[in-house]
Design a protein around this motif. Sequence first.
Motif, short mmCIF file in Angstrom:
data_model
loop_
_atom_site.label_atom_id
_atom_site.label_comp_id
_atom_site.label_asym_id
_atom_site.label_seq_id
_atom_site.Cartn_x
_atom_site.Cartn_y
_atom_site.Cartn_z
N PHE A 1 0.83 -1.20 0.00
CA PHE A 1 0.00 0.00 0.00
C PHE A 1 0.87 1.26 0.00
O PHE A 1 0.58 2.22 -0.71
N VAL A 2 1.93 1.26 0.80
CA VAL A 2 2.82 2.41 0.88
C VAL A 2 3.50 2.66 -0.47
O VAL A 2 3.61 3.80 -0.93
N ASP A 3 3.96 1.59 -1.10
CA ASP A 3 4.74 1.70 -2.33
C ASP A 3 3.90 1.88 -3.59
O ASP A 3 4.43 2.22 -4.66
N HIS A 4 2.59 1.62 -3.48
CA HIS A 4 1.72 1.71 -4.67
C HIS A 4 0.50 2.58 -4.36
O HIS A 4 -0.64 2.08 -4.28
N PRO A 5 0.72 3.88 -4.20
CA PRO A 5 -0.41 4.77 -3.91
C PRO A 5 -1.47 4.76 -5.00
O PRO A 5 -2.65 5.03 -4.74
N GLU A 6 -1.07 4.42 -6.24
CA GLU A 6 -2.04 4.37 -7.32
C GLU A 6 -3.09 3.29 -7.07
O GLU A 6 -4.26 3.42 -7.48
N PHE A 7 -2.70 2.22 -6.38
CA PHE A 7 -3.63 1.14 -6.07
C PHE A 7 -4.75 1.65 -5.16
O PHE A 7 -5.94 1.42 -5.41
N LEU A 8 -4.37 2.39 -4.11
CA LEU A 8 -5.37 2.92 -3.20
C LEU A 8 -6.24 3.97 -3.87
O LEU A 8 -7.44 4.07 -3.60
N SER A 9 -5.66 4.76 -4.76
CA SER A 9 -6.43 5.77 -5.48
C SER A 9 -7.50 5.12 -6.36
O SER A 9 -8.65 5.56 -6.40
N LEU A 10 -7.11 4.06 -7.05
CA LEU A 10 -8.06 3.35 -7.92
C LEU A 10 -9.17 2.72 -7.10
O LEU A 10 -10.34 2.76 -7.49
N LEU A 11 -8.82 2.14 -5.94
CA LEU A 11 -9.84 1.55 -5.08
C LEU A 11 -10.81 2.60 -4.57
O LEU A 11 -12.02 2.38 -4.52
N GLY A 12 -10.27 3.75 -4.20
CA GLY A 12 -11.12 4.82 -3.72
C GLY A 12 -12.10 5.28 -4.78
O GLY A 12 -13.29 5.49 -4.51
N THR A 13 -11.61 5.43 -6.01
CA THR A 13 -12.46 5.85 -7.11
C THR A 13 -13.57 4.84 -7.38
O THR A 13 -14.75 5.20 -7.52
N GLU A 14 -13.22 3.57 -7.42
CA GLU A 14 -14.22 2.55 -7.73
C GLU A 14 -15.23 2.41 -6.60
O GLU A 14 -16.41 2.12 -6.85
N ASN A 15 -14.81 2.61 -5.37
CA ASN A 15 -15.76 2.55 -4.26
C ASN A 15 -16.75 3.70 -4.31
O ASN A 15 -17.92 3.54 -3.95
N LEU A 16 -16.31 4.87 -4.75
CA LEU A 16 -17.23 5.99 -4.92
C LEU A 16 -18.31 5.66 -5.93
O LEU A 16 -19.44 6.17 -5.85
N MET A 17 -17.97 4.79 -6.89
CA MET A 17 -18.94 4.38 -7.91
C MET A 17 -19.60 3.05 -7.55
O MET A 17 -20.24 2.41 -8.38
#
Length: 231
Positions: free
Chosen positions: A122-138
């Motif tokens: 999670f620390v090394d791949h912030p893009e992963f958390l960003s994508l999860l956040g976006t998809e959860n909003l949808m």
Amino acid sequence: MDPSSASADGGNPAKAAETAARPRGRSAPRNPERTAASILAAAIREFAEKGFDGARVDVIARRAGTNKRMLYHYYGDKEALYLRVLEEAYGSIRFAERRLDLARRDPEEGIRELALFTWHYFVDHPEFLSLLGTENLMKARHLKRSATISAMHSNFITELSAVLQRGESMGVFKKGLDPIDVYLTIAALGFFYLSNRHTLSTIFRRDLEAPDQIHHWGEHVVATTLAAVKA
């Protein structure tokens, strides 16, 4: 269309698209796999930075060094490309987890390594958390259409379940542990920290991005997870 170009492409749509995408006056070897990979990498960055609504197909194509015609050829429309990005993001973490070789580890060591791996991923791949956040909003609108996501996670949960069962049989883990509960504990501890690190750092006047704090929290994730599973 230049007849010589049609002949050189042999009627292959992918090669024809590659030819159209290539800047005039330059010669470059055709490499459809590399082009597709470049588009996917560019899409991951664009969607992670701007979300689904803010991401633009023409920007993705430009970042990939190609054009929209090529992007549509390989991935279809924007929604199909976004779903492929999500599958790639989840596939990458599941693939990396296999290196832990949980089936061959002592159960307690396996849980510790899984907790640390997840935190540092999670620390090394912030893009992963960003994508999860976006998809959860949808509300996982796109992910629900994936034909591969369930099987991908089913294999991981099966392996984690086997580790917990071995720990139970050895008397070191509690009986009847739910592998999904265990994984959610690990993921939640890491996700909340990183998703809220800026506000929490301001509120508590502690730099949660400092290396010593990152290390400290990783050990806390391990201690909390083991406390939850140990008999």
